[in-house]
Design a protein around this motif. Structure first.
Motif, PDB file in Angstrom:
ATOM      1  N   UNK A  83       0.834  -1.209   0.000  1.00 61.91           N
ATOM      2  CA  UNK A  83       0.000   0.000   0.000  1.00 61.91           C
ATOM      3  C   UNK A  83       0.867   1.257   0.000  1.00 61.91           C
ATOM      4  N   UNK A  84       1.969   1.230   0.755  1.00 64.03           N
ATOM      5  CA  UNK A  84       2.884   2.370   0.761  1.00 64.03           C
ATOM      6  C   UNK A  84       3.528   2.558  -0.611  1.00 64.03           C
ATOM      7  N   UNK A  85       3.760   1.465  -1.310  1.00 60.11           N
ATOM      8  CA  UNK A  85       4.282   1.552  -2.675  1.00 60.11           C
ATOM      9  C   UNK A  85       3.275   2.246  -3.587  1.00 60.11           C
ATOM     10  N   UNK A  86       1.991   1.946  -3.414  1.00 56.63           N
ATOM     11  CA  UNK A  86       0.964   2.638  -4.193  1.00 56.63           C
ATOM     12  C   UNK A  86       1.032   4.143  -3.942  1.00 56.63           C
ATOM     13  N   UNK A  87       1.112   4.523  -2.669  1.00 52.98           N
ATOM     14  CA  UNK A  87       1.206   5.946  -2.327  1.00 52.98           C
ATOM     15  C   UNK A  87       2.490   6.539  -2.889  1.00 52.98           C
ATOM     16  N   UNK A  88       3.584   5.775  -2.824  1.00 53.93           N
ATOM     17  CA  UNK A  88       4.856   6.261  -3.329  1.00 53.93           C
ATOM     18  C   UNK A  88       4.839   6.529  -4.819  1.00 53.93           C
ATOM     19  N   UNK A  89       4.117   5.713  -5.572  1.00 56.66           N
ATOM     20  CA  UNK A  89       4.029   5.934  -7.007  1.00 56.66           C
ATOM     21  C   UNK A  89       3.211   7.176  -7.340  1.00 56.66           C
ATOM     22  N   UNK A  90       2.243   7.510  -6.493  1.00 60.03           N
ATOM     23  CA  UNK A  90       1.514   8.771  -6.677  1.00 60.03           C
ATOM     24  C   UNK A  90       2.478   9.941  -6.453  1.00 60.03           C
ATOM     25  N   UNK A  91       3.310   9.835  -5.440  1.00 60.36           N
ATOM     26  CA  UNK A  91       4.303  10.891  -5.190  1.00 60.36           C
ATOM     27  C   UNK A  91       5.238  11.026  -6.389  1.00 60.36           C
ATOM     28  N   UNK A  92       5.675   9.902  -6.941  1.00 59.47           N
ATOM     29  CA  UNK A  92       6.532   9.945  -8.122  1.00 59.47           C
ATOM     30  C   UNK A  92       5.826  10.640  -9.288  1.00 59.47           C
TER      31      UNK A  92
END
Length: 278
Positions: free
Chosen positions: A12-21
């Motif tokens: 889930x944190x990876x999902x959020x991280x890709x939004x940041x990217x």
């Protein structure tokens, strides 16, 4: 208390991280001469809406925007507005985050506005970014928090001194744990303070936002009357780079890098963990 994440939570944190990217990619396109810092904030809001994500900056402690826009001698926490117009030759550090299903991502980068930047400014951003990657490379099972600090400071101290005299490693702000909140234990120094001890051991499920801030001069800073904007005391320009990183059973995963950190970590002789969303 350090929050240890499950593989599902890291995904889930990876999902959020890709939004940041994605926010980084969008704001890079907008960070051109003539744009206002509010234009960058608008671009970030659009990306968040497109991904069904929430901002973890907007409203945090009363912060009035979705990203921080720190221009030239602003170190961190610059507030976007319609009055600050980017000029050719400026540098700007953009810090932003996102929340997906209650899990956070947070990352920052320094961009060059227009062209004609001095080798000294290019070097400042390079040294700051590379020190962040040195810290990321230290996110390994069996290491301790201080090993990340040591790697960051050590990289910066080994670099040739700039013509302005020195690289000032900002001490008043640092990295942090991240997960179900944007800012969590532990606090990560970008230098070694032997009085603080070695810090917690790094184990699978440990997640940390690594974010060196380096000035082209003094490390000393002050906060403006808006209670947010942080500037260098001597007016020296500053760079800020950040990634959120998870330690997994298979090694580090850079949650906010589009490729999970695979390419850069390979340059450092480290194999990035498999992307849970691949």
């Amino acid at each position: 208390m350090v929050e240890i994440k499950t593989p599902e939570q890291i995904a889930k944190m990876r999902e959020a991280g890709l939004v940041v990217a994605a926010i980084h990619a969008a704001t890079r396109k907008v960070a051109v001469p003539g744009a206002t810092t509010k234009d960058l904030d608008d671009a970030a809001r659009k990306v968040l809406a497109e991904h069904g994500a929430k901002s973890n900056f907007l409203g945090y402690g009363g912060f009035p925007a979705t990203i921080c826009t720190s221009v030239n001698d602003v170190v961190v926490h610059g507030i976007p507005d319609t009055e600050t117009v980017l000029q050719n030759g400026d540098i700007i550090s953009i810090d932003c985050g996102a929340i997906i299903d209650g899990w956070h991502g947070d990352a920052a980068y320094t961009a060059f506005v227009g062209s004609g930047h001095s080798a000294e400014l290019v070097g400042l951003s390079r040294v700051t970014e590379e020190s962040m990657w040195a810290g990321i490379a230290a996110v390994a099972k069996g290491n301790r928090l201080v090993d990340i600090s040591k790697a960051i400071e050590g990289y910066i101290r080994r670099q040739p001194r700039p013509t302005s005299g020195k690289y000032g490693i900002v001490e008043d702000y640092g990295g942090h744990g991240i997960g179900s909140q944007m800012h969590m234990d532990p606090h990560l120094l970008n230098y070694v303070d032997r009085k603080r001890g070695r810090g917690p051991k790094l184990v699978p499920g440990f997640c940390i936002a690594i974010e060196p801030m380096v000035n082209l001069g003094t490390a000393k800073t002050h906060v403006l009357d808006d209670d947010w904007t942080v500037k260098s005391n001597d007016g020296s320009w500053s760079s800020h780079w950040e990634h959120s990183v998870a330690l997994t059973e298979d090694g580090p995963l850079v949650l906010t890098a589009p490729d999970g950190g695979k390419a850069k970590l390979a340059e450092l002789g480290i194999t990035a963990a498999p992307d849970p969303l691949a």
